[in-house]
Write an enzyme that holds these catalytic residues in place. Structure first.
Site, PDB file in Angstrom:
ATOM      1  CB  ALA A 150      12.485   0.697  20.720  1.00  9.75           C
ATOM      2  CE1 TYR A 151      10.582   9.089  18.303  1.00  6.20           C
ATOM      3  CE2 TYR A 151       8.362   8.690  19.224  1.00  6.20           C
ATOM      4  CZ  TYR A 151       9.203   9.446  18.697  1.00  6.20           C
ATOM      5  OH  TYR A 151       9.040  10.791  18.709  1.00  6.20           O
TER       6      TYR A 151
END
Length: 239
Positions: A150-151
């Site tokens: 996600a990062y």
């Protein structure tokens, strides 16, 4: 209002590490600094004592971002630059149905810069010369990550926004991204380096904060660089 002769720079996430260092360098360079923070630190106290306007904001909250925008519009008549340094470092959830890390990082890495850039564009237009927007991304943005997907994905989205805003705002505003790799190591990184499990760039590890300031200074002084991502990774991209 800052002094008439002083150009203003907004830098988000300035309470520690790279954000704090670069906010101090902007002050040293003679800019009026507007610095945001989520948690008050000794560094924020130091910035305030040095003359910066410090504003608390949670970039995960669109409502607080809207409040920040209103405060900036009231505090300065123009902006020389916006440096998006605010970031979150969240691991992906082990629960496959839990999208909270992605939701949160989307708001911090993409939605907040989107709202700030669009809302404060009129202040950038009032800059005496060419203005700048600088997005701080990451070495892993376009390479992916096993535990921080996600990062990496939201940082990659920020790089895409870099190119879009560069097209929209030229020629008055240049928009670029800086993608670093382990500029300052954490304690766990040192252990991994000793164990040989941490990838080491050809130029070595942990160059220190000044390499990022050198890049920011270069981008702001070069009138013909826009829509690009400058890798500050010690050659990791060669591997």
């Amino acid at each position: 209002m800052p002094p008439a002769h002083s150009e203003s720079i907004l830098i988000t996430g300035a309470s520690r590490r790279l954000g704090l260092y670069n906010a101090k360098k902007c002050l040293e360079a003679g800019f009026h600094v507007i610095a945001t923070y989520r948690h008050r630190t000794k560094g924020i106290d130091e910035l305030e004592q040095a003359g910066a306007l410090v504003l608390p904001v949670n970039m995960d909250s669109p409502e607080e971002v809207a409040g920040l925008i209103a405060q900036i519009e009231q505090s300065t008549s123009s902006l020389r630059a916006i440096i998006h340094n605010a970031s979150g470092w969240l691991s992906d959830s082990e629960n496959p149905e839990d999208s909270e890390p992605l939701d949160t990082l989307f708001r911090v890495h993409m939605q907040a810069p989107w709202l700030i850039n669009r809302s404060l564009y009129p202040l950038l237009q009032k800059c005496r010369g060419t203005a700048d927007i600088i997005h701080m991304t990451d070495y892993n943005a376009l390479r992916g990550s096993i535990e921080h997907a996600a990062y990496a994905a939201t940082k990659a989205g920020l790089e895409s926004l870099t190119r879009s805003f560069a097209k929209m705002y030229a020629p008055k505003v240049k928009v670029n991204a800086i993608a670093p790799y382990l500029i300052i190591m954490n304690e766990g990184d040192h252990v991994m380096a000793e164990e040989g499990t941490l990838p080491v760039p050809p130029m070595g590890l942990e160059p220190g904060e000044d390499v990022i300031w050198q890049t920011i200074d270069y981008v702001m002084k070069n009138s013909y660089v826009t829509g690009t991502t400058l890798s500050v990774d010690g050659g990791m991209s060669l591997k």
